[in-house]
Design a protein around this motif. Structure first.
Motif, PDB file in Angstrom:
ATOM      1  N   LYS A 244      11.282  -8.378 -10.058  1.00  0.00           N
ATOM      2  CA  LYS A 244      10.112  -8.706  -9.234  1.00  0.00           C
ATOM      3  C   LYS A 244      10.036  -7.787  -8.028  1.00  0.00           C
ATOM      4  N   GLN A 245      11.185  -7.519  -7.410  1.00  0.00           N
ATOM      5  CA  GLN A 245      11.217  -6.625  -6.252  1.00  0.00           C
ATOM      6  C   GLN A 245      10.747  -5.225  -6.622  1.00  0.00           C
ATOM      7  N   ASP A 246      11.218  -4.711  -7.755  1.00  0.00           N
ATOM      8  CA  ASP A 246      10.820  -3.369  -8.190  1.00  0.00           C
ATOM      9  C   ASP A 246       9.315  -3.298  -8.456  1.00  0.00           C
ATOM     10  N   GLU A 247       8.774  -4.349  -9.100  1.00  0.00           N
ATOM     11  CA  GLU A 247       7.338  -4.365  -9.384  1.00  0.00           C
ATOM     12  C   GLU A 247       6.532  -4.510  -8.099  1.00  0.00           C
ATOM     13  N   LEU A 248       7.049  -5.302  -7.159  1.00  0.00           N
ATOM     14  CA  LEU A 248       6.356  -5.484  -5.885  1.00  0.00           C
ATOM     15  C   LEU A 248       6.351  -4.182  -5.085  1.00  0.00           C
ATOM     16  N   VAL A 249       7.427  -3.427  -5.145  1.00  0.00           N
ATOM     17  CA  VAL A 249       7.480  -2.115  -4.484  1.00  0.00           C
ATOM     18  C   VAL A 249       6.435  -1.182  -5.098  1.00  0.00           C
ATOM     19  N   ARG A 250       6.324  -1.221  -6.429  1.00  0.00           N
ATOM     20  CA  ARG A 250       5.328  -0.366  -7.100  1.00  0.00           C
ATOM     21  C   ARG A 250       3.914  -0.757  -6.664  1.00  0.00           C
ATOM     22  N   ARG A 251       3.643  -2.072  -6.628  1.00  0.00           N
ATOM     23  CA  ARG A 251       2.317  -2.531  -6.200  1.00  0.00           C
ATOM     24  C   ARG A 251       2.066  -2.175  -4.735  1.00  0.00           C
ATOM     25  N   PHE A 252       3.100  -2.279  -3.913  1.00  0.00           N
ATOM     26  CA  PHE A 252       2.959  -1.972  -2.489  1.00  0.00           C
ATOM     27  C   PHE A 252       2.514  -0.525  -2.291  1.00  0.00           C
ATOM     28  N   PHE A 253       3.186   0.409  -2.962  1.00  0.00           N
ATOM     29  CA  PHE A 253       2.849   1.815  -2.756  1.00  0.00           C
ATOM     30  C   PHE A 253       1.502   2.175  -3.385  1.00  0.00           C
ATOM     31  N   ALA A 254       1.136   1.508  -4.482  1.00  0.00           N
ATOM     32  CA  ALA A 254      -0.197   1.728  -5.048  1.00  0.00           C
ATOM     33  C   ALA A 254      -1.268   1.264  -4.064  1.00  0.00           C
ATOM     34  N   LEU A 255      -1.031   0.097  -3.443  1.00  0.00           N
ATOM     35  CA  LEU A 255      -1.969  -0.419  -2.441  1.00  0.00           C
ATOM     36  C   LEU A 255      -1.966   0.457  -1.196  1.00  0.00           C
ATOM     37  N   PHE A 256      -0.799   0.958  -0.829  1.00  0.00           N
ATOM     38  CA  PHE A 256      -0.686   1.822   0.348  1.00  0.00           C
ATOM     39  C   PHE A 256      -1.468   3.119   0.151  1.00  0.00           C
ATOM     40  N   ASP A 257      -1.413   3.685  -1.063  1.00  0.00           N
ATOM     41  CA  ASP A 257      -2.202   4.890  -1.351  1.00  0.00           C
ATOM     42  C   ASP A 257      -3.694   4.609  -1.194  1.00  0.00           C
ATOM     43  N   GLY A 258      -4.135   3.449  -1.699  1.00  0.00           N
ATOM     44  CA  GLY A 258      -5.542   3.067  -1.541  1.00  0.00           C
ATOM     45  C   GLY A 258      -5.917   2.848  -0.095  1.00  0.00           C
ATOM     46  N   TYR A 259      -4.993   2.277   0.669  1.00  0.00           N
ATOM     47  CA  TYR A 259      -5.224   2.056   2.102  1.00  0.00           C
ATOM     48  C   TYR A 259      -5.396   3.378   2.834  1.00  0.00           C
ATOM     49  N   LEU A 260      -4.511   4.340   2.549  1.00  0.00           N
ATOM     50  CA  LEU A 260      -4.604   5.644   3.206  1.00  0.00           C
ATOM     51  C   LEU A 260      -5.909   6.343   2.868  1.00  0.00           C
ATOM     52  N   ALA A 261      -6.324   6.256   1.587  1.00  0.00           N
ATOM     53  CA  ALA A 261      -7.580   6.893   1.175  1.00  0.00           C
ATOM     54  C   ALA A 261      -8.767   6.242   1.877  1.00  0.00           C
ATOM     55  N   ALA A 262      -8.784   4.893   1.941  1.00  0.00           N
ATOM     56  CA  ALA A 262      -9.887   4.184   2.609  1.00  0.00           C
ATOM     57  C   ALA A 262      -9.904   4.488   4.099  1.00  0.00           C
ATOM     58  N   ARG A 263      -8.733   4.546   4.710  1.00  0.00           N
ATOM     59  CA  ARG A 263      -8.667   4.843   6.148  1.00  0.00           C
ATOM     60  C   ARG A 263      -9.136   6.265   6.433  1.00  0.00           C
ATOM     61  N   ASP A 264      -8.796   7.191   5.522  1.00  0.00           N
ATOM     62  CA  ASP A 264      -9.232   8.572   5.696  1.00  0.00           C
ATOM     63  C   ASP A 264     -10.760   8.665   5.596  1.00  0.00           C
ATOM     64  N   ARG A 265     -11.335   7.949   4.622  1.00  0.00           N
ATOM     65  CA  ARG A 265     -12.805   7.934   4.502  1.00  0.00           C
ATOM     66  C   ARG A 265     -13.445   7.325   5.740  1.00  0.00           C
ATOM     67  N   LEU A 266     -12.821   6.268   6.268  1.00  0.00           N
ATOM     68  CA  LEU A 266     -13.354   5.615   7.467  1.00  0.00           C
ATOM     69  C   LEU A 266     -13.325   6.564   8.654  1.00  0.00           C
ATOM     70  N   HIS A 267     -12.219   7.279   8.832  1.00  0.00           N
ATOM     71  CA  HIS A 267     -12.112   8.208   9.961  1.00  0.00           C
ATOM     72  C   HIS A 267     -13.151   9.320   9.864  1.00  0.00           C
ATOM     73  N   ARG A 268     -13.346   9.840   8.651  1.00  0.00           N
ATOM     74  CA  ARG A 268     -14.359  10.889   8.483  1.00  0.00           C
ATOM     75  C   ARG A 268     -15.755  10.353   8.773  1.00  0.00           C
ATOM     76  N   ALA A 269     -16.022   9.127   8.299  1.00  0.00           N
ATOM     77  CA  ALA A 269     -17.338   8.524   8.535  1.00  0.00           C
ATOM     78  C   ALA A 269     -17.563   8.271  10.023  1.00  0.00           C
ATOM     79  N   MET A 270     -16.530   7.835  10.735  1.00  0.00           N
ATOM     80  CA  MET A 270     -16.656   7.596  12.168  1.00  0.00           C
ATOM     81  C   MET A 270     -16.867   8.903  12.930  1.00  0.00           C
ATOM     82  N   ASP A 271     -16.200   9.964  12.483  1.00  0.00           N
ATOM     83  CA  ASP A 271     -16.417  11.275  13.106  1.00  0.00           C
ATOM     84  C   ASP A 271     -17.871  11.723  12.916  1.00  0.00           C
ATOM     85  N   ASP A 272     -18.395  11.502  11.706  1.00  0.00           N
ATOM     86  CA  ASP A 272     -19.796  11.858  11.427  1.00  0.00           C
ATOM     87  C   ASP A 272     -20.740  11.049  12.313  1.00  0.00           C
TER      88      ASP A 272
END
Length: 202
Positions: free
Chosen positions: A28-56
């Motif tokens: 369960k821990q290994d699967e949760l780590v995998r889900r965490f980093f998959a979600l973290f990648d999505g978070y970074l991508a969304a935050r990057d889009r947000l920062h670019r949109a705010m700059d615009d």
């Protein structure tokens, strides 16, 4: 069956259960780590889009202020202000409930004449329509990451307690009792051999 042998059987059953529990929690821990980093990648991508949109938006806001007086911008903006609604739900990630936000955002329609404000204001207003969903997406992922991190921390403590404390302790106790029983059996066998020798001598 002596009390010591019963204790040995009880400890062996506990050890089997502890090893099974450790494997389940580790998986369960290994699967949760995998889900965490998959979600973290999505978070970074969304935050990057947000920062670019705010700059615009910052650039468009500056352009709009240069082209139009601030009083006129506020006066024109007031009639088309529409409030977005956010519904809070949840979803399950390995039995952990994490938030899921549903955004209900009415479409933006200008309530002023194109001659009233510059084109930069149109772009600015539409830009905000795109920023709000990004804000919601970032907030949702950030909250989920915090919950996952807390669950991982608790899970890691349980795995470590089994791996480094409970299981080794059970193994030591089992070896100690097994050794004691073996010595008892050897001692009993030795006494039996002596008795047989004494009987044969007579």
């Amino acid at each position: 069956m002596g009390a010591t042998r019963m204790e040995l059987l009880r400890l062996r059953r506990r050890l089997v259960l502890a090893r099974k529990g450790h494997k389940l929690l580790k998986d369960k821990q290994d699967e949760l780590v995998r889900r965490f980093f998959a979600l973290f990648d999505g978070y970074l991508a969304a935050r990057d889009r947000l920062h670019r949109a705010m700059d615009d938006l910052a650039a468009l806001s500056l352009e709009a202020r240069i082209d139009t007086a601030e009083v006129e911008i506020r006066a024109a903006a007031w009639p088309q202000r529409a409030s977005a609604r956010i519904g809070a739900g949840s979803e399950s990630i390995l039995n952990l409930r994490v938030p899921r936000y549903e955004l209900a955002q009415p479409p933006w329609e200008p309530a002023y004449s194109p001659r009233q404000l510059s084109a930069a204001y149109d772009a600015l207003a539409l830009g905000w329509q795109e920023v709000v969903p990004l804000l919601v997406a970032v907030a949702q992922r950030e909250k989920a990451l915090r919950l996952l991190a807390g669950e991982l921390s608790a899970l890691r403590r349980r795995v470590n307690a089994l791996e480094y404390t409970l299981i080794p302790g059970l193994e030591v106790s089992i070896r100690s009792i097994s050794l004691g029983l073996a010595e008892q059996e050897l001692s009993a066998l030795t006494r039996l051999m002596r008795v047989k020798e004494m009987v044969r001598g007579h």
